[in-house]
Scaffold this active site. Structure first.
Site: not given
Ligand code: NAD
Ligand code: DAU
Length: 339
Positions: A127-129, A152, A156, A181-182
């Site tokens: 992640t970019d975080e 978190y 990572k 962020n996806n």
């Molecule tokens: P998510 O929370 O939706 O899914 C995570 C999945 O991992 C779930 O299905 C969960 O059951 C499984 N899991 C958790 N712990 C586990 C374990 N110990 N063994 C096996 N499975 C396990 O997450 P996501 O948003 O789909 O993110 C997927 C990956 O991409 C993560 O590694 C996250 O850090 C990375 N990522 C996410 C974003 C984003 O914006 N969501 C952006 C950049 C990178």
């Molecule tokens: O940047 C990549 C990351 O993006 C991934 O690595 C993480 O897995 C993914 O969860 C996401 O992290 P963020 O913390 O950026 O996502 P979130 O959706 O929790 O929050 C996005 C922004 O919105 C952040 O600035 C916090 C704000 N927010 C979030 C929630 C849930 C609010 O203002 N209110 C809320 O209720």
């Protein structure tokens, strides 16, 4: 090609499985997921009997369970793509322990097993975080120093450093992607976009943290999947590739887009106490993946958001079931504290 995808029942993992099975008719996928609150087999409904027939299988198990991982790798695999993680920053502030167990120890278990079984490619989905927070200008490049600010992102970053160490020490063929962020279908409705869409549909308040002006760089999930596909096949081992949407938006902008699309009033916005350690701005420079691997985005923000909102409108039972289940326990505790 035979792939082990971990965390394939989550948001990005399930989109990736669908993407790969749809694109490569001869690929096989094993999905290893221990089905935490974020893992949902409904995200992969009809895969086994549909596009994945005869070449997709699911195993319920933990990536930190050495025996389980070893048993899977013993049957021969070409690559591992590790999505499995605890992924929500707010939950890591509430309790960091499981983040270390899954994100760090789980990654170490996968790396050791990949080494033992001489896996051809190991991909870490990061992640970019891990780069921390930007000021008003500038972008994260692959050489930006790592400076995580939440439990978190620290977990990572720890995993990323282990991946790097297994390349340097053992020569394991690793690749790392760091994406912004996806958003898109099947995202668990406690992350910003799905939470606000589903709350707005139910006329519930939208809790904006702080002043609502924190910036994220948004990418439609399918574009991220396409980037992972490029790196998996053509990336140089030992390298990190940033993936981003070139789409900086404040949280307030996102909220207004959702309210406008759903014809809901701005009065639903509720400013709440800020997230501790809240990173101010993320913005990705993805020149490397564009120039080296020819990746480009297909969806702009307007098109991606239209598809996403339409999906949540068409799939109410999917999110309504989640929002009335156990997830409420965390959500209620967290948001009561932010009022
Ligand atoms: P998510 O929370 O939706 O899914 C995570 C999945 O991992 C779930 O299905 C969960 O059951 C499984 N899991 C958790 N712990 C586990 C374990 N110990 N063994 C096996 N499975 C396990 O997450 P996501 O948003 O789909 O993110 C997927 C990956 O991409 C993560 O590694 C996250 O850090 C990375 N990522 C996410 C974003 C984003 O914006 N969501 C952006 C950049 C990178
Ligand atoms: O940047 C990549 C990351 O993006 C991934 O690595 C993480 O897995 C993914 O969860 C996401 O992290 P963020 O913390 O950026 O996502 P979130 O959706 O929790 O929050 C996005 C922004 O919105 C952040 O600035 C916090 C704000 N927010 C979030 C929630 C849930 C609010 O203002 N209110 C809320 O209720």
């Amino acid at each position: 090609m035979k792939l082990l995808v971990t965390g394939g029942a989550g948001f990005i993992g399930s989109n990736f499985i669908r993407y790969i099975l749809g694109k490569y008719s001869n690929y096989e996928i094993i999905n290893l997921d221990n089905l935490t609150y974020a893992g949902n087999l409904e995200n992969l409904k009809n895969i086994e009997s549909g596009i994945g027939k005869g070449r997709y299988s699911f195993i319920k198990g933990d990536i930190a369970d050495e025996q389980c991982v070893d048993g899977i790798l013993r049957n021969g695999l070409d690559a591992i793509v590790n999505f499995a993680a605890e992924s929500h920053v707010d939950r890591s502030i509430d309790n960091a322990r499981i983040f270390l167990e899954t994100n760090v120890v789980g990654t170490q278990v996968l790396l050791d097993a990949a080494l033992r079984h001489k896996i051809g490619r190991y991909m870490q989905i990061s992640t970019d975080e891990v780069y921390g927070s930007l000021g008003q200008t500038g972008f994260f490049t692959e050489s930006t120093p790592i400076a995580p600010n939440s439990p978190y992102s620290a977990s990572k970053a720890g995993a990323d450093l282990l991946v790097r160490a297994y390349f340097e020490t053992f020569g394991l063929p690793v690749l790392t992607t760091r994406c912004s962020n996806n958003y898109g279908p099947y995202q668990f409705p406690e992350k910003l976009i799905p939470l606000f869409i589903t709350n707005a549909l139910a006329d519930q308040p939208l809790p904006l943290y702080g002043d609502g002006l924190n910036i994220r760089d948004w990418i439609y999930v399918e574009d991220h999947c396409a980037g992972i596909d490029c790196v998996l096949h053509n990336g140089r081992v030992g390298e990190v590739y940033n993936i981003g949407g070139n789409c900086e938006k404040t949280n307030k902008d996102i909220t207004s887009t959702i309210l406008t699309e759903l014809s809901k009033p701005e009065t639903l916005i509720k400013y709440v106490k800020d997230r501790p350690g809240h990173d101010r701005r993320y913005a990705i420079d993805c020149t490397k993946i564009r120039t080296e691997l020819g990746w480009s985005q297909h969806y702009d923000f307007a098109a991606g958001m239209k598809k996403t909102i339409a999906w949540y409108l068409d799939n109410k039972p999917w999110w309504q079931r989640i929002k009335t289940g156990e997830y409420l326990e965390f959500y209620k505790r967290w948001y009561d504290d932010r009022k």
